[in-house]
Design an enzyme around this catalytic site. Structure first.
Site, mmCIF file in Angstrom:
data_model
loop_
_atom_site.group_PDB
_atom_site.id
_atom_site.type_symbol
_atom_site.label_atom_id
_atom_site.label_comp_id
_atom_site.label_asym_id
_atom_site.label_seq_id
_atom_site.Cartn_x
_atom_site.Cartn_y
_atom_site.Cartn_z
ATOM 1 N N GLN A 164 -4.967 -2.443 9.322
ATOM 2 C CA GLN A 164 -4.815 -3.741 8.656
ATOM 3 C C GLN A 164 -5.364 -4.868 9.530
ATOM 4 O OE1 GLN A 164 -3.400 -4.011 5.429
ATOM 5 N NE2 GLN A 164 -4.299 -6.048 5.619
ATOM 6 N N ASP A 176 -11.671 2.339 3.507
ATOM 7 C CA ASP A 176 -12.010 0.941 3.235
ATOM 8 C C ASP A 176 -13.522 0.784 3.053
ATOM 9 O OD1 ASP A 176 -9.810 -0.735 3.048
ATOM 10 O OD2 ASP A 176 -9.565 -0.936 5.222
ATOM 11 N N LYS A 178 0.848 -1.197 0.000
ATOM 12 C CA LYS A 178 0.000 0.000 0.000
ATOM 13 C C LYS A 178 0.881 1.243 0.000
ATOM 14 C CE LYS A 178 -3.869 -2.451 1.904
ATOM 15 N NZ LYS A 178 -4.539 -3.017 3.047
#
Ligand code: NAD
Length: 295
Positions: free
Chosen positions: A95, A118, A51
Site C-alpha cells: 500500500q 497492481d 481489500k
C-alpha cells in the site's frame, strides 16, 4: 444524461468472480493476496481493510503484514521476498504512500512480475505496452469494463484522456489504443495547449487529474461519454465529516451536453478494487498454468 454506475457493474463482475473462485476451489486452487501496510496513515489502513473485506466476500484468501512507520527499506524488501518465495501467495501489493525512508520505485520492482497484481512493475507495464499484457492495471481496466458493459464501444472512437499518471492516465491511453479496444487516443497533461479544444474532439473523455470540478461543458462535445476518475476532498460544513468527495468533472454542469457520465462517488471508484480481485484470480490461474479468465 445517463448515469454509468460503477457500483452496479462491479456487483455484476464480483458475482462472476465469486463463481470463478468456487470453480478454482474444485481444482484445489485457492487464490491468495498478500497486502503489506507500512506506517499509520489512516486512509491506507482503510484501503487495506476494504481489500481484505472484498477478498473475504469472494472467498479469496488474504494475508497481511503491518509494519511500523520507522521500517527500513531492507526490512520491507525482506517481507516482499518472503511473499515472492511463498507458493501459496499469488498476488502481492504494497500500500502506498510509503514513509520517506522507503523507496517506492525499488519496492515495486522487487515484487515478482507474476505476483504484481497492481501491474505497476515496469516488466508488466512493458508487456502491456507491447500489446501482450500479463495483468491489466486496475483503475484503467475498471474504466474499460464500465464502457464495455454499458454498451459504449471504444472501437474507432476519439478518446481524450486528461492526466498522464503511471496508475491511471498513461496505462489507460495505452490500453485504449490496443487491438481490441481500437480507439484513437490523445493523452493530455498540465502542459497541453488548447485543452478545451482538444477535449471538444472527444467521443469519450476521461478525467484523471485530481482537480475538483475541472471539466465543464466547455470541454464536452454534444453526446460525449464522460468518465470521471477524480476523487477529491472538499470542505463541506453540512456533512458530519466536514468534507465531501467530488470528482474532476462538474457533473451537473455537463448534464445537458454529455450523453452519459460516471458519478462520484459510485463510478470508477468501486471498479478499482474489483479489478484487483480479478487480477488476483488470474495470478492464481497463471501460477497454476491455466489460461487467463476473461471478463
Ligand atoms: P496524479 O495526481 O498523479 O497526476 C495528475 C495528472 O493530471 C498529471 O499527469 C498532470 O499532468 C495532469 N494535470 C494536472 N493539471 C492539469 C490540467 N490543468 N490539465 C490537464 N492535465 C492536468 O494523477 P492520478 O494519481 O491519476 O490521480 C488523478 C485523480 O484520480 C485524483 O483525484 C485521484 O484521487 C483519482 N484516482 C482515483 C482512482 C479510483 O479508483 N477512482 C484511482 C487513482 C486515482
Amino acid at each position: 444524461m445517463e448515469e454509468l454506475s460503477g457500483t452496479k457493474i462491479s456487483k455484476e463482475i464480483l458475482q462472476e468472480l465469486k463463481q470463478e473462485v468456487e470453480s478454482l476451489a474444485t481444482q484445489n486452487i485457492h487464490p491468495c493476496l498478500a497486502v503489506i501496510l507500512v506506517g499509520d496513515d489512516p486512509a491506507s489502513a482503510i484501503y487495506v481493510k476494504n481489500k481484505k473485506k472484498k477478498c473475504d466476500q469472494l472467498g479469496i484468501k488474504s494475508v497481511e503484514t503491518v509494519l511500523p512507520q520507522d521500517t527500513t527499506q531492507e526490512e520491507l524488501l525482506k517481507v516482499i521476498d518472503k511473499y515472492n518465495e511463498d507458493p501459496t501467495v499469488h498476488g502481492i501489493l504494497c500500500q502506498v504512500p510509503l514513509p520517506p525512508q522507503c523507496d517506492e520505485e525499488q519496492v515495486i520492482r522487487r515484487i515478482k512480475g507474476q505476483k504484481d497484481v497492481d501491474c505497476f512493475n515496469p516488466c508488466n507495464v512493458g508487456l502491456l505496452a507491447a500489446g501482450t499484457p500479463r495483468y491489466m492495471p486496475c483503475t484503467p481496466y475498471g474504466i474499460l469494463q464500465i464502457l464495455k458493459r454499458s454498451g459504449h464501444d471504444t472501437k474507432g472512437k476519439c478518446c481524450v484522456v486528461l492526466g498522464r499518471s503511471n496508475i491511471v492516465g498513461r496505462p489507460l491511453s495505452i490500453m485504449m489504443s490496443l487491438k481490441g479496444w481500437d480507439a484513437t487516443v490523445t493523452l493530455c497533461h498540465s502542459k497541453t495547449s488548447n485543452l478545451e479544444k482538444v477535449c471538444m474532439r472527444a467521443d469519450i473523455l476521461v478525467a484523471a487529474i485530481g482537480i475538483p470540478h475541472f471539466v465543464k461543458k466547455e470541454h464536452v462535445k454534444q453526446g460525449a461519454i464522460v468518465i470521471d476518475v477524480g476523487i477529491n476532498r472538499i470542505d463541506d460544513p453540512t456533512s458530519k465529516k466536514g468534507f465531501k468527495l467530488v470528482g474532476d468533472v462538474d457533473y451537473e454542469n455537463i448534464s445537458d451536453v454529455a450523453h452519459a457520465a460516471t458519478p462520484v462517488p459510485g463510478g470508477v471508484g468501486p471498479m478499482t478494487i474489483t479489478m484487483l480481485m480479478y487480477n488476483t484470480i488470474n495470478a492464481a490461474r497463471l501460477q497454476s498454468n491455466l489460461p487467463k479468465f476473461e471478463i
